[in-house]
Design a protein around this motif. Structure first.
Motif, PDB file in Angstrom:
ATOM      1  N   GLY A 131       4.298   5.705  -0.296  1.00 43.07           N
ATOM      2  CA  GLY A 131       3.430   4.753  -0.979  1.00 43.07           C
ATOM      3  C   GLY A 131       2.289   5.432  -1.714  1.00 43.07           C
ATOM      4  N   LEU A 150       1.622   5.285  -5.840  1.00 39.62           N
ATOM      5  CA  LEU A 150       0.349   4.830  -6.386  1.00 39.62           C
ATOM      6  C   LEU A 150      -0.296   5.898  -7.256  1.00 39.62           C
ATOM      7  N   HIS A 151      -0.221   7.146  -6.823  1.00 37.42           N
ATOM      8  CA  HIS A 151      -0.886   8.225  -7.569  1.00 37.42           C
ATOM      9  C   HIS A 151      -0.135   8.565  -8.849  1.00 37.42           C
ATOM     10  N   LEU A 172       0.736   4.704 -10.882  1.00 39.08           N
ATOM     11  CA  LEU A 172      -0.367   3.791 -11.168  1.00 39.08           C
ATOM     12  C   LEU A 172      -1.693   4.513 -11.338  1.00 39.08           C
ATOM     13  N   VAL A 194      -3.623   5.819  -9.095  1.00 36.81           N
ATOM     14  CA  VAL A 194      -4.583   5.456  -8.052  1.00 36.81           C
ATOM     15  C   VAL A 194      -4.531   6.515  -6.958  1.00 36.81           C
ATOM     16  N   VAL A 248      -4.415   2.964  -0.819  1.00 31.63           N
ATOM     17  CA  VAL A 248      -3.136   3.278  -0.177  1.00 31.63           C
ATOM     18  C   VAL A 248      -3.043   2.577   1.166  1.00 31.63           C
ATOM     19  N   ALA A 269      -2.415  -1.116   0.697  1.00 33.91           N
ATOM     20  CA  ALA A 269      -1.016  -1.443   0.406  1.00 33.91           C
ATOM     21  C   ALA A 269      -0.203  -1.521   1.691  1.00 33.91           C
ATOM     22  N   SER A 320       6.591  -2.899 -11.462  1.00 34.84           N
ATOM     23  CA  SER A 320       5.219  -2.368 -11.502  1.00 34.84           C
ATOM     24  C   SER A 320       5.191  -0.866 -11.714  1.00 34.84           C
ATOM     25  N   PRO A 351       2.565  -0.314 -14.984  1.00 32.23           N
ATOM     26  CA  PRO A 351       1.635  -0.101 -13.868  1.00 32.23           C
ATOM     27  C   PRO A 351       0.403  -1.005 -13.895  1.00 32.23           C
ATOM     28  N   LEU A 378      -2.106  -2.578 -10.803  1.00 30.05           N
ATOM     29  CA  LEU A 378      -2.337  -2.453  -9.369  1.00 30.05           C
ATOM     30  C   LEU A 378      -2.131  -3.763  -8.639  1.00 30.05           C
ATOM     31  N   TYR A 428       1.522  -4.524  -8.167  1.00 31.77           N
ATOM     32  CA  TYR A 428       2.140  -3.678  -7.145  1.00 31.77           C
ATOM     33  C   TYR A 428       1.774  -4.173  -5.744  1.00 31.77           C
ATOM     34  N   LEU A 429       0.509  -4.495  -5.513  1.00 34.30           N
ATOM     35  CA  LEU A 429       0.080  -4.961  -4.196  1.00 34.30           C
ATOM     36  C   LEU A 429       0.724  -6.302  -3.847  1.00 34.30           C
TER      37      LEU A 429
END
Length: 453
Positions: free
Chosen positions: A261, A265-266, A269, A271, A277, A280, A321, A325, A327, A330-331
């Motif tokens: 995960g 994200l990194h 997206l 993040v 993280v 999520a 997502s 991208p 956030l 995605y969440l």
């Protein structure tokens, strides 16, 4: 990683007894022991998912990449599988507390290994021990909660409350672990030592509490009865296999988010916040808990059908997502997929539990969880290897399609079985020793003689 939900006690699925119906002979009351066990279960499961937002920090410290991260993550799966298969059945024979106490001891040692052996080999050793503790605890703790509640409230043999508490403890712990660790990584200077040291203290305190909880499996059963490690009722094999497919698919999602995960994200997206993280991971487990609790009264077939709507929809949105991208999307997708996975798992465990022989509940659930944890590890490692060759987006699409298809076939099999009115029949008698008399068990449309050993 979702929760257990055992079948309600009945004549065909008796609650273990310590040989008397009054107050416990020593320690705290059954009611207090119930809550001590729920707390211990919560803490242990939180410890298992705490590293979710910490993997980038471990990778930076020890200099390993994505594939090594998934292998280290899978070490917990190996430990859990060994624990489930080799030891998860033992509480049916030796007692619940006699398994919960070693489980908490092993996990406390795992936390200390993380603290005092801060290298890649130490991380692997700690994950193996952590998994072994989960393998000992997961099926035992849920059975223990049902036993303790029955002893505290003998007038409520079919109460759903212990199953609800087991769901909350398990998924609540799984959700809190990454959130707490993410907050520590976001706002403290030494999050690795703080998180692992904090869990070492927490699990040690739970170990002290567990020592005061009364046992619910009596000496007579331990000395005379020797429950089979894995025993299914007649015609229970197909139900158990269907349950395993549902559990495997659900845990594949949990394993992917827990291990990769942070990478998704990194890389996709942009993040890098450990708190996000952890959020999520929290939303995924919270979604699973919410789905189970909100739709907890559905039959296994209907739960699986509902899961087969949310699960692929959530996975499809996760894949979307990664190409577009955003956030919040995605969440939301992770939460929806988690809710679907929770329902799939609930349907699976509600099918596997009644397929067990009455004296092999923990053993059958341990085997079921071993399959589920294989789903947590194997697909994640495969995802990592394939994403390096084909890219994360295409791999996510293939991952979603394969899991959704398998879950749909299992749900259809469950609906077909429910529609045909298939009833789980009694266990196959195994030759006893000493010519002990047969015990008769009543089930829907079936009268079967079960040999007492």
């Amino acid at each position: 990683m979702p929760s257990l939900s055992l079948p309600r006690p009945s004549a065909a699925c008796p609650v273990a007894s310590d040989g008397h119906d009054g107050p416990p002979r020593s320690g705290v009351s059954y009611r207090t022991g119930f809550w001590f066990t729920a707390l211990s279960f919560t803490v242990l499961m939180a410890f298992g998912t705490a590293p979710t937002p910490l993997w980038p920090l471990y990778a930076e410290r020890d200099g390993f990449g994505t594939t090594t991260t998934t292998v280290v993550f899978a070490a917990l799966v190996v430990g859990a599988g060994l624990g489930f298969l080799a030891l998860g059945h033992l509480s049916d024979r030796f007692g619940r507390r006699r398994i919960v106490v070693p489980a908490l001891s092993v996990v406390t040692v795992a936390a200390l290994v993380y603290v005092f052996w801060p290298t890649l080999p130490g991380l692997l050793a700690g994950r193996l021990l952590n998994g072994a503790g989960i393998g000992l605890m997961a099926s035992t703790a849920t059975t223990y909660l049902h036993d303790l509640h029955h002893r505290a409230h003998p007038d409520r043999p079919g109460a759903a409350f212990p199953g609800i508490v087991a769901t909350t403890a398990n998924l609540g712990g799984l959700a809190l672990g990454p959130l707490l660790a993410g907050a520590a990584a976001e706002w403290t200077d030494a999050p690795l030592a703080l998180v692992q040291g904090g869990f070492a203290v927490a699990t040690a305190l739970c170990l002290v509490l567990a020592l005061t909880v009364p046992e619910t499996v009596g000496r007579e059963r331990r000395s005379v009865d020797r429950p089979r490690r894995f025993a299914l009722r007649v015609a229970g094999r197909r139900a158990f296999l269907t349950a395993c497919v549902l559990g495997f698919c659900a845990f594949a999602l949990f394993g992917l988010v827990a291990s990769l995960g942070a990478v998704m994200l990194h890389v996709k997206l942009g993040v890098a916040s450990p708190l996000v993280v952890g959020l999520a991971g929290f939303l995924m487990s919270a979604g699973a808990a919410t789905g189970q609790l909100a739709l907890g009264r559905l039959t296994p077939a209907r739960a699986a059908t509902s899961g087969c709507v949310l699960f692929p929809a959530g996975l499809a949105l996760v894949a979307f997502s990664l190409y577009h991208p955003v956030l919040w999307l995605y969440l939301a997708a992770i939460a929806a997929a988690g809710a679907g996975a929770g329902l799939l798992f609930k349907a699976g465990v509600a099918t596997a539990g009644p397929a067990a022989a009455p004296d092999s509940r923990a053993g059958v659930l341990a085997a079921y969880f071993a399959v589920c944890y294989a789903g947590m590890g194997v697909p994640s490692v495969g995802f990592s290897l394939l994403s390096e060759r084909f890219g994360m987006g295409p791999t996510m699409i293939g991952f979603a399609a394969a899991l959704s298809t398998a879950a749909a076939f299992a749900a259809l099999a469950l609906r077909s079985r429910a529609g045909s009115g298939a009833a789980t029949s009694a266990t196959v008698p195994r030759p006893g020793r000493g010519g002990r008399p047969l015990r008769t068990v009543e089930e829907p449309g079936v009268r079967a003689a079960i040999t007492r050993k």
